[in-house]
Design a protein around this motif. Structure first.
Motif, mmCIF file in Angstrom:
data_model
loop_
_atom_site.group_PDB
_atom_site.id
_atom_site.type_symbol
_atom_site.label_atom_id
_atom_site.label_comp_id
_atom_site.label_asym_id
_atom_site.label_seq_id
_atom_site.Cartn_x
_atom_site.Cartn_y
_atom_site.Cartn_z
ATOM 1 N N UNK A 180 0.707 -1.258 -0.143
ATOM 2 C CA UNK A 180 0.028 0.058 0.083
ATOM 3 C C UNK A 180 0.647 1.403 0.081
ATOM 4 N N UNK A 181 2.002 1.165 -0.454
ATOM 5 C CA UNK A 181 2.950 2.196 -0.410
ATOM 6 C C UNK A 181 3.228 3.015 -1.941
ATOM 7 N N UNK A 182 2.803 2.227 -2.825
ATOM 8 C CA UNK A 182 2.925 2.803 -4.354
ATOM 9 C C UNK A 182 2.263 3.836 -4.978
ATOM 10 N N UNK A 183 0.793 3.739 -4.364
ATOM 11 C CA UNK A 183 0.033 4.841 -4.628
ATOM 12 C C UNK A 183 -0.924 5.449 -3.425
ATOM 13 N N UNK A 184 -1.316 6.706 -3.448
ATOM 14 C CA UNK A 184 -1.980 7.243 -2.438
ATOM 15 C C UNK A 184 -3.342 6.664 -2.227
ATOM 16 N N UNK A 185 -3.780 6.387 -1.050
ATOM 17 C CA UNK A 185 -5.089 5.815 -0.745
ATOM 18 C C UNK A 185 -6.065 6.994 -1.040
ATOM 19 N N UNK A 199 -5.517 1.716 5.908
ATOM 20 C CA UNK A 199 -6.902 1.916 6.105
ATOM 21 C C UNK A 199 -7.746 1.307 4.903
ATOM 22 N N UNK A 200 -8.756 0.766 5.130
ATOM 23 C CA UNK A 200 -9.436 -0.036 3.798
ATOM 24 C C UNK A 200 -8.909 -1.121 3.378
ATOM 25 N N UNK A 231 -10.974 0.107 -6.616
ATOM 26 C CA UNK A 231 -10.356 1.097 -7.241
ATOM 27 C C UNK A 231 -8.959 1.509 -6.978
ATOM 28 N N UNK A 232 -8.307 0.897 -5.787
ATOM 29 C CA UNK A 232 -7.165 1.088 -5.668
ATOM 30 C C UNK A 232 -6.307 0.086 -6.143
#
Length: 428
Positions: free
Chosen positions: A189-194, A241-242, A383-384
């Protein structure tokens, strides 16, 4: 500089035929292909007296009769002095008053001259290059002093070239590590912003669960055994989160292949395509399968777009994408996922070493359906997942470009050395 002579190898080499009085299976010589040198052959049991062996000496020229034209030749090193080989690996004393061993090697590798020697091979079933044919081959021969001077300059440039090649090899390793780092950032979860507006993974999971319940009720899929809950000691890192930790079976259907009867195989296109293992896989983890064999009695099926993974033998862990609907053999499993397919594929590629560490098998690893189903997967919002895949695709394309540039540097380096050889062999 005087004009160089053209001399037959028979004037420079004398075949050595010293029989071994006490053959030792632990003292055998082998010659590697592609001019990779002479080395000790791994020990293996032999029937005493079944084959005749000859004693070889350090500094002798040796080659493989069947594979000289494939680069199976070299100079016997000091550590293999008094080792042995059969007549299929003949060895020769070199007349060092006329030719330096290094010059002989240089002549053979220049423009891959050794490949042209295939034309002198003879034999009906297996072709061999016999010494009497090799002796007729002529090579350019300057004086010993000129040979030594040329070799000195060549070796200087070769050492520089080796340093360049080491840098190139290190660069390839760095790109490989970069790919792995990109995947690691992606699944953590560090490659694109949430995006707080994304529907959380927990809702996606609930939708997948309801869809499975509907399919079970309609008899389209079987009810699975309840999976064990994910324990704290299984979780390797904290998720954003999520996101949710899930088992692979929570988000996918895992189908283990089953080989159809052998007498139903054909290559005429009758029935459905058959994927038995890596022979039908494309060149890399993200390639699509190719059609080679077919079966008229399909067993387990995969669908176009499914993720395929080898689960048996030396290629366990290798992945591909099904390019078409096909029957899958026992060496392959299909993963039909309910999430973004390429996100899961990227995760499996990243997770491959861990999968292999959990596999079973004494010689080659095997992966069971239980091991696959119980893999824990970091699940982002849908979507992420799509944003992650888009970003990883972009970064992997850049890595591809880097590797192409590195490969071109490798080719340029090889061309440089060939140019150096061409220049060295010009009479001045």
């Amino acid at each position: 500089m005087t004009k160089w002579d053209s001399v037959s190898l028979g004037e420079l080499l004398v075949e050595s035929n010293i029989p071994s009085e006490n053959p030792d299976p632990n003292k055998r010589i082998t010659v590697r292909l592609n001019v990779e040198g002479v080395e000790k052959r791994p020990f293996r049991k032999e029937t005493k007296g079944a084959t005749k062996y000859y004693v070889r000496k350090a500094g002798q020229f040796i080659y493989g009769k069947q594979n000289l034209h494939k680069g199976a030749f070299g100079i016997i090193p000091e550590e293999l002095d008094s080792y042995e080989s059969t007549a299929d690996l003949p060895a020769f004393d070199i007349n060092k008053s006329r030719v330096l061993p290094e010059w002989l090697m240089l002549v053979l590798i220049k423009d891959k001259f050794y490949e042209k020697l295939e034309c002198i091979a003879s034999g009906s079933a297996t072709k061999r290059i016999h010494p009497e044919k090799l002796f007729k081959v002529k090579i350019p021969l300057p004086s010993i002093e000129e040979q030594r001077n040329i070799l000195t300059e060549y070796n200087k440039l070769k050492n520089c070239n080796n340093k360049i090649n080491n840098i190139i090899d290190d660069s390839k390793k760095l790109v490989s590590r970069l790919r792995q780092s990109i995947l690691q950032e992606a699944v953590q979860g560090k490659l694109v912003p949430q995006d707080p507006n994304d529907e959380p993974a927990s809702i996606l999971l609930e939708k997948i669960k309801k869809e499975k319940e509907r399919l079970i009720k309609e008899g389209k899929i079987k009810k699975e055994k309840p999976l064990p809950p994910i324990k704290d000691d299984e979780i390797p890192y904290e998720l954003p989160k999520g996101w949710e930790w899930v088992r692979l079976e929570n988000i996918s259907e895992v189908i283990m292949g089953q080989s159809p009867p052998g007498d139903t195989y054909n290559d005429k296109g009758e029935g459905v395509p058959l994927i038995n293992g890596p022979i039908e896989f494309g060149s890399d983890d993200f390639s699509k399968t190719v059609k080679i064999k077919y079966t008229t009695k399909p067993t387990k099926m995969c669908n176009e777009g499914d993720l395929l993974i080898c689960v048996r033998g030396s290629t366990t862990g290798r992945t591909n994408i099904a390019g078409f609907d096909a029957c899958i053999g026992r060496g392959v499993a299909a993963i039909k996922t309910k999430i973004e397919k390429k996100y899961l594929h990227y995760f499996i590629v990243f997770y491959k070493d861990i999968i292999l560490n959990t596999s079973r098998g004494s010689t080659f690893p095997n992966i069971t359906i239980g091991q696959l189903s119980n893999i824990i997967v970091p699940l982002p919002p849908l979507n992420e997942q799509k944003r992650i895949v888009e970003k990883v695709d972009q970064l992997m394309a850049l890595c591809d470009e880097l590797e192409k540039n590195i490969e071109q540097c490798k080719k340029d380096s090889e061309l440089l050395m060939q140019s150096v050889l061409q220049e060295a062999f010009k009479e001045k």
